[in-house]
Scaffold this motif. Sequence first.
Motif, PDB file in Angstrom:
ATOM      1  N   ALA A 131       0.821  -1.212   0.000  1.00 34.65           N
ATOM      2  CA  ALA A 131       0.000   0.000   0.000  1.00 34.65           C
ATOM      3  C   ALA A 131       0.853   1.259   0.000  1.00 34.65           C
ATOM      4  O   ALA A 131       0.500   2.264  -0.638  1.00 34.65           O
ATOM      5  CB  ALA A 131      -0.932  -0.013   1.207  1.00 34.65           C
ATOM      6  N   GLU A 132       1.966   1.237   0.699  1.00 30.07           N
ATOM      7  CA  GLU A 132       2.815   2.422   0.788  1.00 30.07           C
ATOM      8  C   GLU A 132       3.515   2.750  -0.517  1.00 30.07           C
ATOM      9  O   GLU A 132       4.020   3.870  -0.689  1.00 30.07           O
ATOM     10  CB  GLU A 132       3.849   2.226   1.892  1.00 30.07           C
ATOM     11  CG  GLU A 132       3.234   2.212   3.292  1.00 30.07           C
ATOM     12  CD  GLU A 132       4.258   1.905   4.356  1.00 30.07           C
ATOM     13  OE1 GLU A 132       5.432   1.588   3.979  1.00 30.07           O
ATOM     14  OE2 GLU A 132       3.928   1.956   5.562  1.00 30.07           O
ATOM     15  N   GLN A 133       3.562   1.801  -1.446  1.00 26.71           N
ATOM     16  CA  GLN A 133       4.173   2.081  -2.745  1.00 26.71           C
ATOM     17  C   GLN A 133       3.280   2.938  -3.644  1.00 26.71           C
ATOM     18  O   GLN A 133       3.735   3.424  -4.670  1.00 26.71           O
ATOM     19  CB  GLN A 133       4.488   0.759  -3.454  1.00 26.71           C
ATOM     20  CG  GLN A 133       5.527  -0.093  -2.739  1.00 26.71           C
ATOM     21  CD  GLN A 133       5.751  -1.421  -3.427  1.00 26.71           C
ATOM     22  OE1 GLN A 133       5.162  -1.692  -4.487  1.00 26.71           O
ATOM     23  NE2 GLN A 133       6.603  -2.258  -2.858  1.00 26.71           N
ATOM     24  N   VAL A 134       2.022   3.110  -3.258  1.00 26.46           N
ATOM     25  CA  VAL A 134       1.056   3.864  -4.063  1.00 26.46           C
ATOM     26  C   VAL A 134       0.793   5.197  -3.383  1.00 26.46           C
ATOM     27  O   VAL A 134       0.591   5.262  -2.168  1.00 26.46           O
ATOM     28  CB  VAL A 134      -0.252   3.061  -4.222  1.00 26.46           C
ATOM     29  CG1 VAL A 134      -1.263   3.857  -5.043  1.00 26.46           C
ATOM     30  CG2 VAL A 134       0.021   1.716  -4.853  1.00 26.46           C
ATOM     31  N   MET A 135       0.785   6.277  -4.153  1.00 25.98           N
ATOM     32  CA  MET A 135       0.449   7.601  -3.646  1.00 25.98           C
ATOM     33  C   MET A 135      -1.038   7.854  -3.891  1.00 25.98           C
ATOM     34  O   MET A 135      -1.517   7.762  -5.020  1.00 25.98           O
ATOM     35  CB  MET A 135       1.289   8.674  -4.327  1.00 25.98           C
ATOM     36  CG  MET A 135       2.784   8.496  -4.115  1.00 25.98           C
ATOM     37  SD  MET A 135       3.259   8.468  -2.359  1.00 25.98           S
ATOM     38  CE  MET A 135       2.815  10.166  -1.889  1.00 25.98           C
ATOM     39  N   VAL A 136      -1.752   8.156  -2.807  1.00 26.90           N
ATOM     40  CA  VAL A 136      -3.208   8.317  -2.847  1.00 26.90           C
ATOM     41  C   VAL A 136      -3.537   9.788  -2.658  1.00 26.90           C
ATOM     42  O   VAL A 136      -2.978  10.467  -1.789  1.00 26.90           O
ATOM     43  CB  VAL A 136      -3.883   7.467  -1.749  1.00 26.90           C
ATOM     44  CG1 VAL A 136      -5.395   7.662  -1.779  1.00 26.90           C
ATOM     45  CG2 VAL A 136      -3.518   5.998  -1.921  1.00 26.90           C
ATOM     46  N   LYS A 137      -4.435  10.290  -3.489  1.00 31.05           N
ATOM     47  CA  LYS A 137      -4.885  11.675  -3.362  1.00 31.05           C
ATOM     48  C   LYS A 137      -5.887  11.773  -2.240  1.00 31.05           C
ATOM     49  O   LYS A 137      -6.903  11.081  -2.215  1.00 31.05           O
ATOM     50  CB  LYS A 137      -5.498  12.147  -4.680  1.00 31.05           C
ATOM     51  CG  LYS A 137      -5.863  13.622  -4.683  1.00 31.05           C
ATOM     52  CD  LYS A 137      -6.414  14.041  -6.029  1.00 31.05           C
ATOM     53  CE  LYS A 137      -6.749  15.527  -6.045  1.00 31.05           C
ATOM     54  NZ  LYS A 137      -7.289  15.951  -7.374  1.00 31.05           N
ATOM     55  N   ASP A 138      -5.621  12.658  -1.279  1.00 29.59           N
ATOM     56  CA  ASP A 138      -6.455  12.794  -0.087  1.00 29.59           C
ATOM     57  C   ASP A 138      -6.704  14.269   0.188  1.00 29.59           C
ATOM     58  O   ASP A 138      -6.082  15.140  -0.417  1.00 29.59           O
ATOM     59  CB  ASP A 138      -5.772  12.130   1.113  1.00 29.59           C
ATOM     60  CG  ASP A 138      -6.761  11.788   2.214  1.00 29.59           C
ATOM     61  OD1 ASP A 138      -7.938  12.193   2.099  1.00 29.59           O
ATOM     62  OD2 ASP A 138      -6.355  11.117   3.188  1.00 29.59           O
ATOM     63  N   GLY A 139      -7.561  14.521   1.122  1.00 33.99           N
ATOM     64  CA  GLY A 139      -7.857  15.908   1.477  1.00 33.99           C
ATOM     65  C   GLY A 139      -9.338  16.176   1.505  1.00 33.99           C
ATOM     66  O   GLY A 139     -10.158  15.263   1.397  1.00 33.99           O
TER      67      GLY A 139
END
Length: 354
Positions: A131-139
Amino acid sequence: MANKFGHAISKLLQLSKGYLKRSPVRPKSSFSAPNWIPGRSKWLAFGALTGGLGALLYALDASVDASHDCVHPPKQFWNHKGLLSALDKEAVRRGYQVYKEVCSSCHSLQYIAYRNLVNNCMTEAEAKAQAEQVMVKDGPDENGEYFERPGKLSDYLPSPYPNEDAARSANNGAYPPDLSYIVSARKGGEDYIFALLTGYCDPPAGFVLRDGQYFNPYFSGGAISMGQVINNEVVTYADEEVAPSGSQIAKDVVTFLKWTSEPEADERKLLLIRVFLICSFLIGLSYYIKRHKWSALKSRKIFYVPEVTGNGNGQSKGNGQGNAKAKTDEACPKHEHNKKEGNGKNNDGDWKPK
C-alpha cells in the motif's frame, strides 16, 4: 431437438389420459390408487402440462445455446469447486502477482482494498508495504487543498486510468472492465475466463479484423480488443517448483479472480458445516423429546364404559335405580313395622285374618 421434446410430451399426455380413463380392477378402498386418481385428475393433468412446459423451455434454451456466436468453454477441474474444498491460497498469491505485473496496467480492482489481501494473499506487513508504494490523493487539509500521501491498508487498489474516457482513449475505444466480480459476472465462471486467456488463435478464412483487434473464439463475436497477454514465462514465480507456463499462469490468475469475486466463500463453507452439525444434533434431540413427551398421548386408547346395572342383567339405568330404591326401602326399620301391621299379606300371596 425441440421437435423431439414436443413429440415426447404429446406421447406422455396421451398415456396419462389413457391411465386416468382406465377402470379400476381392485376393490374400492379409501387408500387405493383408482379411488385417489379420479378425484385428482385435474391436478395430475396440470402436473403433466407443467412438466412438459419445463422440458420444452429446457429444449429451447439448449437450442439457443447451440446457435450462439461463440465457442462454449470446456469444463476444467478446479480444486475449490467442491462443497468441502477451499481456495488454494498459494495459487491466490501467485494470481495476485500475475495481476499486478500483467493485468493491472489496463484493468482495475476497485472493490478490493489492501486490507482484504491480509491472510489471503500476503501477511499484514507485506500488505502495508504494497500500500505504501502507491500515492493516494487525499484531502482537503486545513487550507482546503488536496494532497498526496502514501497508501494505507484501508485504501482500495488504484485504477490504471483516472476515468472511463481516458481508458477508452488508450485502448482504441474499448473499455477494459473492472475485474473485481468478473468471474461471477460472466457465464461459465472460471472456465470462461481460463478459455478466454488461453484461446487466442488465427482467424478463419474470411473473418475480417479491424486494427487493434484479435481473434478469440470464446469471445462473443470473435473479435476482441485485448491482445494475448498470458504467455509462457511472462512472470517469474518465487517458488521454483511451479513452472510459469501459460496454462499455469492463467489458472493462478483465474483462481485469484475467483477469490476477488467471492472473498467470503471459504467462510460460508465453514459456516455451512457448523450449521449442518448443530442442526443434526438439535433435530435428533427434538425427535427424542417428541417421542418421549408425546408417546403417552399418541399411544393411549379412549373407551366408553356405560354405567353397570344393579342386577347385572343388562337392564336400563332407570330399572337399576328402581331396584336400588326397593332394596333401600326393605332395609328400613319403618318398612319392617309397616310390613307387620299391614294388610296381612303373606309371602305366598294369601290373605290371613288378624
